[in-house]
Design a protein around this motif. Structure first.
Motif, mmCIF file in Angstrom:
data_model
loop_
_atom_site.group_PDB
_atom_site.id
_atom_site.type_symbol
_atom_site.label_atom_id
_atom_site.label_comp_id
_atom_site.label_asym_id
_atom_site.label_seq_id
_atom_site.Cartn_x
_atom_site.Cartn_y
_atom_site.Cartn_z
ATOM 1 N N GLU A 1 0.818 -1.120 0.082
ATOM 2 C CA GLU A 1 0.244 0.084 -0.030
ATOM 3 C C GLU A 1 0.747 1.291 0.152
ATOM 4 N N SER A 2 2.219 1.325 0.554
ATOM 5 C CA SER A 2 2.844 2.452 1.027
ATOM 6 C C SER A 2 4.067 2.431 -0.243
ATOM 7 N N ASP A 3 4.604 1.051 -1.090
ATOM 8 C CA ASP A 3 5.740 1.423 -1.581
ATOM 9 C C ASP A 3 5.107 2.326 -3.510
ATOM 10 N N VAL A 4 5.466 3.532 -3.270
ATOM 11 C CA VAL A 4 4.940 4.328 -4.560
ATOM 12 C C VAL A 4 5.587 3.849 -5.726
ATOM 13 N N ASP A 5 7.324 3.890 -5.332
ATOM 14 C CA ASP A 5 7.686 3.579 -6.850
ATOM 15 C C ASP A 5 7.514 1.746 -6.732
ATOM 16 N N LYS A 6 7.397 0.948 -5.992
ATOM 17 C CA LYS A 6 7.221 -0.030 -6.292
ATOM 18 C C LYS A 6 8.571 -0.920 -6.405
ATOM 19 N N ASP A 7 9.301 -1.133 -6.091
ATOM 20 C CA ASP A 7 10.895 -1.131 -5.724
ATOM 21 C C ASP A 7 11.094 -2.402 -4.296
ATOM 22 N N GLN A 8 9.852 -2.822 -3.727
ATOM 23 C CA GLN A 8 9.821 -3.664 -2.847
ATOM 24 C C GLN A 8 9.508 -3.423 -1.262
ATOM 25 N N LYS A 9 10.186 -2.289 -1.233
ATOM 26 C CA LYS A 9 11.090 -1.328 0.094
ATOM 27 C C LYS A 9 10.426 0.338 -0.126
ATOM 28 N N LEU A 10 10.353 0.266 1.029
ATOM 29 C CA LEU A 10 9.492 1.670 1.469
ATOM 30 C C LEU A 10 10.905 2.670 1.636
ATOM 31 N N THR A 11 10.999 4.106 1.609
ATOM 32 C CA THR A 11 11.524 5.325 1.829
ATOM 33 C C THR A 11 11.195 5.069 3.297
ATOM 34 N N LYS A 12 11.765 5.819 4.568
ATOM 35 C CA LYS A 12 11.227 7.039 5.228
ATOM 36 C C LYS A 12 9.810 7.937 4.737
ATOM 37 N N GLU A 13 10.326 8.371 3.822
ATOM 38 C CA GLU A 13 8.979 9.631 2.511
ATOM 39 C C GLU A 13 8.112 8.552 2.780
ATOM 40 N N GLU A 14 8.303 7.041 1.977
ATOM 41 C CA GLU A 14 7.412 7.020 1.794
ATOM 42 C C GLU A 14 6.409 6.142 2.394
ATOM 43 N N VAL A 15 6.771 5.596 4.081
ATOM 44 C CA VAL A 15 6.141 5.563 4.867
ATOM 45 C C VAL A 15 5.514 7.167 5.785
ATOM 46 N N LEU A 16 5.847 8.193 5.500
ATOM 47 C CA LEU A 16 4.788 9.163 5.931
ATOM 48 C C LEU A 16 4.507 9.895 5.422
ATOM 49 N N ASP A 17 4.448 9.490 3.792
ATOM 50 C CA ASP A 17 3.064 10.076 3.202
ATOM 51 C C ASP A 17 1.801 9.298 3.161
ATOM 52 N N ASN A 18 2.567 7.872 3.379
ATOM 53 C CA ASN A 18 0.994 6.731 3.773
ATOM 54 C C ASN A 18 1.267 6.755 5.828
ATOM 55 N N TRP A 19 0.720 7.551 6.386
ATOM 56 C CA TRP A 19 0.928 7.591 7.633
ATOM 57 C C TRP A 19 0.012 7.233 8.459
ATOM 58 N N ASN A 20 -1.149 7.641 7.673
ATOM 59 C CA ASN A 20 -2.217 6.740 8.640
ATOM 60 C C ASN A 20 -2.461 5.934 8.454
ATOM 61 N N MET A 21 -1.678 4.781 7.035
ATOM 62 C CA MET A 21 -1.879 3.446 7.019
ATOM 63 C C MET A 21 -1.173 2.376 8.102
ATOM 64 N N PHE A 22 -0.182 3.446 8.555
ATOM 65 C CA PHE A 22 0.463 2.778 9.733
ATOM 66 C C PHE A 22 -0.336 2.917 11.040
ATOM 67 N N VAL A 23 -0.733 3.802 11.350
ATOM 68 C CA VAL A 23 -1.041 4.386 12.765
ATOM 69 C C VAL A 23 -2.261 3.267 12.679
ATOM 70 N N GLY A 24 -3.075 2.674 11.641
ATOM 71 C CA GLY A 24 -3.400 2.174 11.790
ATOM 72 C C GLY A 24 -3.290 0.517 11.689
ATOM 73 N N SER A 25 -2.390 0.068 12.173
ATOM 74 C CA SER A 25 -1.028 -0.420 11.338
ATOM 75 C C SER A 25 -0.576 -1.373 13.583
ATOM 76 N N GLN A 26 -0.327 -3.054 13.703
ATOM 77 C CA GLN A 26 -0.176 -3.121 14.061
ATOM 78 C C GLN A 26 1.599 -2.727 14.450
ATOM 79 N N ALA A 27 1.678 -2.096 13.582
ATOM 80 C CA ALA A 27 3.780 -1.846 13.634
ATOM 81 C C ALA A 27 3.534 -1.007 14.579
ATOM 82 N N THR A 28 2.471 0.202 14.576
ATOM 83 C CA THR A 28 3.122 0.978 15.759
ATOM 84 C C THR A 28 1.955 1.127 16.657
#
Length: 240
Positions: A201-228
């Motif tokens: 859901e967060s991997d904008v450039d589809k390189d199979q890994k996330l940068t900090k920017e990609e995580v922060l741009d999709n912060w609401n997904m992480f706030v609703g997740s077990q990761a946080t």
């Protein structure tokens, strides 16, 4: 948190790093939960919780309370708790260490508690007490059709799920083995599924890994997740 998830410090979060992190958060939540209630039960402060201590702290009041309806439900819960306690108590001394008490409170996390989880699920859903869960019992656990009208679409889908995926030997009911397959599937890793979902859901450039920017741009997904821990960890000051 992103920096802490990034195990090899290469500036990217992989599915594997996220999976390991989610497992850690899950474990931490469980052990914190046990620590929170420990002192309520370890009355003599010997760093063990004896079955008698637990029984007294949980049921003491009700064991003396004479209201028949209250008595009935607690008489049912007490032997169930005792059975679970004795299964968790691996050395059989009727006193739980912290690890044993964790297995008692969170049996789904421990291999040797699996049979108890299955048995308790069966007992909860099996209303006619024939030792199996038939399709109507399975549905009744999720949906009470009080108006007696037509069933919603999702219930019809669940009935199909029951026939196609739950009732593996097609005898119209679930036995203990099939219940275990349903609630504790061997081939499903919850943390891995969540990690894959977050990356997808967060991997904008589809390189199979996330940068900090990609995580922060999709912060609401992480706030609703077990990761946080569903956002809770964002307000806590603690070191992992």
């Amino acid at each position: 948190i992103v920096d802490r998830i990034d195990d090899n410090k290469d500036g990217y979060l992989t599915t594997e790093e996220l999976k390991n992190w989610i497992k850690r958060v899950q474990k931490r939540y469980i052990y914190e939960n046990v620590a929170k209630v420990w002192k309520d039960y370890d009355l003599n402060k010997d760093n063990k919780i004896a079955w008698e201590e637990y029984k007294q702290a949980t049921y003491g009041y009700y064991l003396e309370f004479q209201d028949a309806t209250e008595q009935h439900s607690f008489k049912k819960m007490l032997p169930r708790d005792e059975r679970r306690f004795k299964t968790a108590d691996l050395d059989g001394d009727l006193a739980a260490t912290r690890e044993e008490f964790t297995a008692f409170l969170h049996p789904e996390e421990f291999e040797h508690m699996k049979n108890i989880v299955v048995l308790e699920t069966l007992e909860d859903i099996d209303k006619n007490e024939d030792g199996f869960v038939d399709q109507d019992e399975y549905i009744a656990d999720m949906f009470a059709n009080e108006e007696g009208g037509p069933e919603p679409d999702w219930v019809i889908t669940e009935r199909e799920q029951f026939s196609d995926f739950r009732d593996l030997n097609k005898d119209g009911k679930m036995d203990k083995e099939e219940i275990q397959h349903w609630i504790l599937p061997q081939d499903y890793d919850h943390a891995l599924a969540e990690a894959r979902h977050l990356v997808y859901e967060s991997d904008v450039d589809k390189d199979q890994k996330l940068t900090k920017e990609e995580v922060l741009d999709n912060w609401n997904m992480f706030v609703g997740s077990q990761a946080t821990n569903y956002g809770e960890d964002l307000t806590r000051n603690h070191d992992e």
